[in-house]
Motif scaffolding. Structure first.
Motif, short mmCIF file in Angstrom:
data_model
loop_
_atom_site.label_atom_id
_atom_site.label_comp_id
_atom_site.label_asym_id
_atom_site.label_seq_id
_atom_site.Cartn_x
_atom_site.Cartn_y
_atom_site.Cartn_z
N ASN A 235 0.85 -1.19 0.00
CA ASN A 235 0.00 0.00 0.00
C ASN A 235 0.88 1.25 0.00
O ASN A 235 1.09 1.89 1.03
CB ASN A 235 -0.92 0.00 1.22
CG ASN A 235 -1.88 1.19 1.23
OD1 ASN A 235 -2.05 1.87 0.21
ND2 ASN A 235 -2.50 1.44 2.36
N GLN B 1 5.18 7.87 -3.40
CA GLN B 1 4.75 8.31 -4.72
C GLN B 1 5.80 8.01 -5.78
O GLN B 1 5.48 7.60 -6.90
CB GLN B 1 4.44 9.81 -4.68
CG GLN B 1 3.25 10.17 -3.82
CD GLN B 1 3.10 11.67 -3.61
OE1 GLN B 1 3.91 12.46 -4.11
NE2 GLN B 1 2.08 12.06 -2.86
N ASN C 244 0.30 4.04 -1.31
CA ASN C 244 -0.49 5.29 -1.29
C ASN C 244 -0.89 5.69 0.14
O ASN C 244 -1.61 6.66 0.31
CB ASN C 244 -1.75 5.13 -2.14
CG ASN C 244 -1.41 4.98 -3.62
OD1 ASN C 244 -0.54 5.67 -4.14
ND2 ASN C 244 -2.08 4.04 -4.29
N TYR C 245 -0.41 4.92 1.12
CA TYR C 245 -0.76 5.24 2.51
C TYR C 245 -0.12 6.57 2.91
O TYR C 245 1.06 6.83 2.64
CB TYR C 245 -0.28 4.14 3.45
CG TYR C 245 -0.63 4.39 4.90
CD1 TYR C 245 -1.90 4.10 5.38
CD2 TYR C 245 0.31 4.92 5.77
CE1 TYR C 245 -2.24 4.33 6.70
CE2 TYR C 245 -0.01 5.16 7.10
CZ TYR C 245 -1.29 4.86 7.56
OH TYR C 245 -1.61 5.11 8.86
N ILE C 246 -0.90 7.42 3.58
CA ILE C 246 -0.42 8.74 4.01
C ILE C 246 -0.35 8.75 5.54
O ILE C 246 -1.38 8.58 6.21
CB ILE C 246 -1.35 9.86 3.53
CG1 ILE C 246 -1.41 9.88 2.00
CG2 ILE C 246 -0.88 11.22 4.07
CD1 ILE C 246 -2.37 10.91 1.44
N CYS D 93 5.77 4.32 -6.51
CA CYS D 93 4.60 4.01 -7.35
C CYS D 93 4.84 4.41 -8.80
O CYS D 93 4.52 3.66 -9.74
CB CYS D 93 3.37 4.74 -6.82
SG CYS D 93 2.62 3.98 -5.37
N GLN D 94 5.39 5.61 -8.99
CA GLN D 94 5.66 6.10 -10.34
C GLN D 94 6.69 5.22 -11.04
O GLN D 94 6.56 4.89 -12.23
CB GLN D 94 6.15 7.55 -10.29
CG GLN D 94 6.36 8.19 -11.64
CD GLN D 94 5.05 8.28 -12.43
OE1 GLN D 94 4.01 8.66 -11.89
NE2 GLN D 94 5.09 7.89 -13.71
N GLN E 9 5.85 10.18 2.16
CA GLN E 9 4.83 10.28 1.12
C GLN E 9 5.48 10.41 -0.26
O GLN E 9 5.07 9.72 -1.22
CB GLN E 9 3.94 11.50 1.37
CG GLN E 9 3.07 11.40 2.61
CD GLN E 9 2.25 12.65 2.83
OE1 GLN E 9 1.64 13.17 1.90
NE2 GLN E 9 2.21 13.13 4.06
#
Length: 293
Positions: free
Chosen positions: A221, A246, A223-225, A249-250, A242
């Motif tokens: 996960n 990101q 995208n967890y903030i 992920c990218q 964060q």
């Protein structure tokens, strides 16, 4: 090797701070009590001296106003007079001693039962010209007491007026005051430790959130903030987490897209293609190569 469970950061901080504060309070409390006791002894010395001078004047006045038929009656009258003076404050003991060390008047005891006081430290110091207080254990009460002796003359005779008060019942620094000081110091220390523990938990709470963030990233996960609002350093660290998530992920999307494009091109080639690794093991082969081989 036996594994030892590590201490948590809040507990470790509270333990270190607690030991430091405890040591600091012990030093501060000991110095404070020592200073108070020293000041109390000095003040007691001054007040005993003033009290002794006043009693000496009263004895002179009483002796000048009255005529006694015998020395025995005079001593009986002085003894009764001292008992009257000390009746309102039983903590003080007043003794009148003649030049030979004989007690001719005492506020607390029957003078017939008292031995010669010529060998008492305060009496010997006075004989050597040292008019000062003496702190020693009383032979009558076995309590640590403060003694002050003052010599004066009347009726052409030298007498010694001695005053004493138990050190623990000192009107300027009593045992109850000492105990109260220790209790207050202990209560303040406990309150500070509690506040320190609460503060440590509050300050280090973001660490728990950051740990949860790493677990979420590990589970996929990205995208967890993390929810961190203070302090600033942890907020900056959460923002970095964060950005890292990101970025990962990218990068995964870019790698997936590149892989898909490669597979698309690899599969659509009209020539037979085989991809090997460094050990010459086949990694990829398109359908043209499969048909050929």
């Amino acid at each position: 090797m036996k594994y030892k469970k590590p201490l948590s950061t809040p507990f470790y901080l509270v333990l270190v701070n607690g030991l430091t504060l405890f040591l600091g309070f012990i030093i501060f409390g000991a110095f404070n009590i020592y200073t108070l006791q020293k000041t109390a002894i000095i003040q007691t010395h001054q007040n005993l001296k003033t009290f002794a001078i006043s009693i000496g004047q009263l004895i002179r006045t009483k002796s000048n106003l009255l005529v006694y038929p015998s020395q025995e009656q005079y001593e009986t009258s002085i003894d009764f007079f001292l008992k009257q003076i000390a009746a309102n404050n039983p903590k003080f003991r007043i003794s009148l001693i003649d030049a030979t060390g004989k007690v001719v008047g005492d506020s607390d005891y029957d003078i017939q039962t008292l031995d010669n006081h010529g060998n008492r430290d305060e009496i010997k110091n006075l004989a050597n010209g040292k008019e000062d207080i003496v702190i020693r254990t009383s032979t009558m009460t076995n309590k640590l007491s403060i003694y002050y002796a003052l010599s004066f003359n009347f009726h052409n005779q030298m007498y010694i007026l001695r005053l004493s008060v138990p050190r623990g019942d000192n009107v300027f620094f009593s045992s109850s005051l000492k105990n109260s000081s220790l209790i207050v110091t202990a209560v303040i220390l406990i309150i500070i430790l509690i506040i320190s523990f609460i503060s440590a938990n509050k300050v280090l709470k973001p660490l728990t959130e950051l740990k949860k963030t790493t677990e979420e990233f590990q589970a996929g996960n990205l995208n967890y903030i993390p929810h961190i609002t203070s302090p600033k350093e942890f907020v900056d660290l959460s923002i970095s987490f964060q950005h890292m998530g990101q970025t990962i992920c990218q990068n995964i999307q870019d790698i997936s897209q590149s892989r898909d494009e490669f597979l698309s091109v690899f599969s659509s080639m009209t020539e037979g293609l085989i991809a090997f690794d460094k050990q010459l093991r086949i990694q990829k082969i398109n359908h043209i190569a499969e048909e050929l081989f």
